[in-house]
Scaffold this motif. Structure first.
Motif, PDB file in Angstrom:
ATOM      1  N   GLY A 108       0.902  -1.262  -0.041  1.00 40.51           N
ATOM      2  CA  GLY A 108      -0.027  -0.023  -0.008  1.00 40.51           C
ATOM      3  C   GLY A 108       0.920   1.322   0.078  1.00 40.51           C
ATOM      4  N   ARG A 109       0.168   2.488   0.110  1.00 38.16           N
ATOM      5  CA  ARG A 109       1.005   3.742  -0.144  1.00 38.16           C
ATOM      6  C   ARG A 109       1.418   4.098   1.230  1.00 38.16           C
ATOM      7  N   ASP A 110       0.735   3.838   2.432  1.00 32.02           N
ATOM      8  CA  ASP A 110       1.103   4.317   3.644  1.00 32.02           C
ATOM      9  C   ASP A 110       2.444   3.790   4.210  1.00 32.02           C
ATOM     10  N   GLU A 111       3.575   4.565   4.135  1.00 34.15           N
ATOM     11  CA  GLU A 111       4.663   3.884   4.618  1.00 34.15           C
ATOM     12  C   GLU A 111       4.895   3.885   6.266  1.00 34.15           C
ATOM     13  N   HIS A 112       3.794   4.787   6.880  1.00 36.19           N
ATOM     14  CA  HIS A 112       3.826   4.420   8.296  1.00 36.19           C
ATOM     15  C   HIS A 112       3.491   3.234   8.797  1.00 36.19           C
ATOM     16  N   ARG A 113       2.974   2.337   7.980  1.00 38.22           N
ATOM     17  CA  ARG A 113       2.517   1.090   8.251  1.00 38.22           C
ATOM     18  C   ARG A 113       3.262   0.030   7.874  1.00 38.22           C
ATOM     19  N   TRP A 114       4.347   0.453   7.311  1.00 34.95           N
ATOM     20  CA  TRP A 114       5.404  -0.729   6.645  1.00 34.95           C
ATOM     21  C   TRP A 114       6.283  -1.168   7.986  1.00 34.95           C
ATOM     22  N   THR A 115       6.661  -2.462   7.984  1.00 33.23           N
ATOM     23  CA  THR A 115       7.495  -2.968   9.021  1.00 33.23           C
ATOM     24  C   THR A 115       8.998  -2.490   8.602  1.00 33.23           C
ATOM     25  N   ALA A 116       9.944  -2.782   9.476  1.00 34.35           N
ATOM     26  CA  ALA A 116      11.422  -2.607   9.011  1.00 34.35           C
ATOM     27  C   ALA A 116      11.868  -3.530   7.931  1.00 34.35           C
ATOM     28  N   ARG A 117      11.276  -4.754   8.083  1.00 35.64           N
ATOM     29  CA  ARG A 117      11.723  -5.709   7.033  1.00 35.64           C
ATOM     30  C   ARG A 117      10.918  -5.278   5.684  1.00 35.64           C
ATOM     31  N   GLU A 118       9.899  -4.960   5.738  1.00 39.24           N
ATOM     32  CA  GLU A 118       9.220  -4.167   4.564  1.00 39.24           C
ATOM     33  C   GLU A 118       9.864  -3.235   3.845  1.00 39.24           C
ATOM     34  N   ARG A 119      10.247  -2.183   4.924  1.00 35.95           N
ATOM     35  CA  ARG A 119      11.223  -1.051   4.251  1.00 35.95           C
ATOM     36  C   ARG A 119      12.363  -1.456   3.524  1.00 35.95           C
ATOM     37  N   ALA A 120      13.140  -2.413   3.943  1.00 32.53           N
ATOM     38  CA  ALA A 120      14.140  -3.158   3.689  1.00 32.53           C
ATOM     39  C   ALA A 120      13.842  -3.733   2.125  1.00 32.53           C
ATOM     40  N   MET A 121      12.757  -4.645   2.268  1.00 29.81           N
ATOM     41  CA  MET A 121      12.598  -5.210   0.883  1.00 29.81           C
ATOM     42  C   MET A 121      12.289  -4.269  -0.026  1.00 29.81           C
ATOM     43  N   TYR A 122      11.353  -3.107   0.153  1.00 32.67           N
ATOM     44  CA  TYR A 122      11.102  -1.927  -0.783  1.00 32.67           C
ATOM     45  C   TYR A 122      12.583  -1.236  -1.515  1.00 32.67           C
ATOM     46  N   ALA A 123      13.208  -0.989  -0.308  1.00 32.58           N
ATOM     47  CA  ALA A 123      14.488  -0.137  -0.841  1.00 32.58           C
ATOM     48  C   ALA A 123      15.235  -1.125  -1.952  1.00 32.58           C
ATOM     49  N   LYS A 124      15.557  -2.475  -1.394  1.00 31.71           N
ATOM     50  CA  LYS A 124      16.053  -3.551  -2.194  1.00 31.71           C
ATOM     51  C   LYS A 124      15.502  -3.404  -3.625  1.00 31.71           C
ATOM     52  N   LEU A 125      14.145  -3.606  -3.636  1.00 30.68           N
ATOM     53  CA  LEU A 125      13.665  -3.574  -5.101  1.00 30.68           C
ATOM     54  C   LEU A 125      13.878  -2.305  -5.910  1.00 30.68           C
ATOM     55  N   LEU A 126      13.669  -1.289  -5.190  1.00 32.60           N
ATOM     56  CA  LEU A 126      13.926   0.136  -5.847  1.00 32.60           C
ATOM     57  C   LEU A 126      15.448   0.194  -6.809  1.00 32.60           C
ATOM     58  N   ALA A 127      16.360  -0.457  -5.790  1.00 31.99           N
ATOM     59  CA  ALA A 127      17.800  -0.379  -6.347  1.00 31.99           C
ATOM     60  C   ALA A 127      17.985  -1.405  -7.378  1.00 31.99           C
ATOM     61  N   THR A 128      17.601  -2.745  -7.205  1.00 33.65           N
ATOM     62  CA  THR A 128      18.030  -3.873  -8.063  1.00 33.65           C
ATOM     63  C   THR A 128      16.901  -3.892  -9.277  1.00 33.65           C
ATOM     64  N   SER A 129      15.852  -3.448  -9.309  1.00 34.33           N
ATOM     65  CA  SER A 129      14.935  -3.351 -10.569  1.00 34.33           C
ATOM     66  C   SER A 129      15.535  -2.169 -11.725  1.00 34.33           C
ATOM     67  N   ASP A 130      16.456  -1.391 -11.183  1.00 33.91           N
ATOM     68  CA  ASP A 130      16.689  -0.345 -11.996  1.00 33.91           C
ATOM     69  C   ASP A 130      18.324  -0.631 -12.631  1.00 33.91           C
TER      70      ASP A 130
END
Length: 363
Positions: free
Chosen positions: A212-234
Motif C-alpha cells: 500500500g501507499r502508507d509508509e507509516h504502516r510498513w515494518t522495518a523488514r518491508e522497508r528493507a524489501m522495498y528499498a532493495k527492489l527500488l535499487a535492483t529493479s533499475d
C-alpha cells in the motif's frame, strides 16, 4: 535504506577473497593512497574522533588550501559514510576544504563505539549532532560559515539545517535530494511497479502492491524489501551501487576489510531513524531560505527522482538558486561523475561563497 543491496555486494567480495583479488585490492589501495596525499604548504589532511553529542564521532578534514571555502558533507544511507569516496573526489580538495563526518551509527563511529555505544538513534539527535559538528568545524577552521552539502538521506537534515541556521551556512547544496511530502507523491512506487511489471516479476510486484501507499504502516523488514527492489529493479542504479559504492569501499586506502562489514552493519543499524521522517513535509516546513540554494540531481535517479526535487526547487525562494541535472546518472550522481559535480560547484557555488580568510589547521 540501501543496506540490503550493499550487503549483498559486500558479501560477494568478503566470502572467499582469492590471493589475486586481494593483490589487486592492495595495488589499487596503494595507488589511491598516493593520489590522496596532500603536501601543499597550506593544506590539511587530518582525521580522528571528536566528542559530539556525548559520544566519539569520526571527522575528516582535507584540502589543499585552508583559505578555500569549507564544505561540510552530510552523508546518506542513513549510515552510509561518504569518506569511502575520497580518491574519486580528490580533485574537489583543490578548490574546497572537505569535511566528512561519520554520523552516529556510521562506519568508523559505529566501529569505535559499537551498537551499544551509539547513544540515542533518532533523527532529532543526529540533527543536534550536525549543529554541534558545524560549530566545531567553524571554530577549528576559523570559518564564519560553511557550505552544507547534503547527500541522499543527509539532504533531509540539510534542508532543515539550511533553513534554520543561515548564520552558520554560506550555501546549501543538495544531491540525490530527498524530498518529503507526507506521502502525497506516489511516483517512486508507481515507477517501481511499472518496472516490475515490465520485467515479469510477479512475486515482487504482488509484494509491493500489498504494502500500500502508507509508509507509516510498513515494518522495518518491508522497508528493507522495498528499498532493495527500488535499487535492483533499475540496472543503472544497481551498477552504480556495485561499481561506485562497493568499488570505492573495496579500494579505499583508509578502510580495512573489517570496515567493509561495519559499513553494512552500520547502515542496517541506522535504518531505525527513518520511521520518524516518513511524515515530514518539506513544503509545509517552509520554502524560504536566506542563503543560496542549489540542487544537482542525477537525471535518471529512481530513488530520489529529479522531477520531485525540481518541484520543490521551483517553490524555493532564496537570494541565489540553481538546479542542474547530471547526465547519465541515477543515485550517487556526485560520485559516479565527480568531475561534473565539481564543475557545477565551481560554476554555481564557489562564486557566491569564496571569501578567503585566515584559517588554522586541526580537528
Amino acid at each position: 535504506m540501501i543496506a540490503t543491496i550493499v550487503a549483498t555486494s559486500a558479501a560477494a567480495l568478503l566470502a572467499a577473497p582469492t590471493t589475486g583479488l586481494l593483490a589487486h585490492r592492495a595495488f589499487r589501495r596503494s595507488r589511491n593512497a598516493s593520489l590522496m596525499r596532500i603536501d601543499t604548504p597550506n593544506g590539511i589532511d587530518e582525521q580522528g574522533f571528536v566528542r559530539i553529542g556525548g559520544i566519539d564521532q569520526w571527522i575528516s578534514v582535507r584540502g589543499e588550501d585552508l583559505a578555500n571555502p569549507v564544505v561540510l558533507e552530510l552523508h546518506g544511507g542513513p549510515g552510509a559514510s561518504t569518506a569511502i569516496f575520497g580518491p574519486r573526489t580528490r580533485t574537489w580538495e583543490k578548490y574546497f576544504t572537505i569535511v566528512r563526518w561519520d554520523m552516529r551509527g556510521s562506519l568508523k563511529t559505529f566501529g569505535h563505539g559499537g551498537a551499544d555505544g551509539q547513544g540515542e538513534m533518532t533523527f532529532d539527535r543526529i540533527y543536534a549532532d550536525a549543529v554541534e559538528v558545524t560549530d566545531h568545524i567553524r571554530a577549528r577552521l576559523r570559518a564564519d560559515k560553511v557550505v552544507l552539502l547534503g547527500h541522499s538521506y543527509g539532504s533531509a537534515f540539510g534542508v532543515r539545517l539550511a533553513r534554520e541556521f543561515p548564520d552558520r551556512y554560506a550555501a546549501y547544496v543538495g544531491t540525490d535530494q530527498n524530498i518529503h511530502d507526507a506521502g502525497r507523491d506516489d511516483s517512486v512506487r508507481q515507477a517501481l511497479l511499472t518496472r516490475l511489471r515490465g520485467a515479469g516479476k510477479r512475486k515482487e510486484l504482488a509484494a509491493v502492491e500489498a504494502l500500500g501507499r502508507d509508509e507509516h504502516r510498513w515494518t522495518a523488514r518491508e522497508r528493507a524489501m522495498y528499498a532493495k527492489l527500488l535499487a535492483t529493479s533499475d540496472p543503472l542504479t544497481l551498477e552504480t551501487m556495485k561499481k561506485v559504492v562497493m568499488g570505492s569501499l573495496w579500494c579505499s586506502p583508509r578502510h580495512s576489510l573489517r570496515e567493509m562489514g561495519l559499513f553494512v552493519k552500520g547502515m542496517t543499524f541506522s535504518e531505525q531513524i527513518t520511521a520518524s521522517a516518513s511524515g515530514f513535509d518539506d513544503w509545509a516546513d517552509g520554502t524560504e531560505f536566506e542563503i543560496p540554494f542549489f540542487i544537482f540531481q542525477g537525471e535518471k535517479d529512481v530513488l530520489t527522482p529529479p522531477a520531485l526535487a525540481r518541484r520543490f526547487f521551483d517553490a524555493v525562494r532564496a537570494p541565489v538558486k540553481g538546479f542542474e541535472l547530471i547526465q547519465d546518472c541515477s543515485h550517487f550522481a556526485a560520485f559516479r561523475r565527480p568531475d561534473r559535480f565539481l564543475e557545477l560547484l565551481l560554476a554555481h557555488v564557489r562564486p557566491v561563497v569564496a571569501d578567503p580568510a585566515p584559517a588554522a589547521a586541526g580537528i
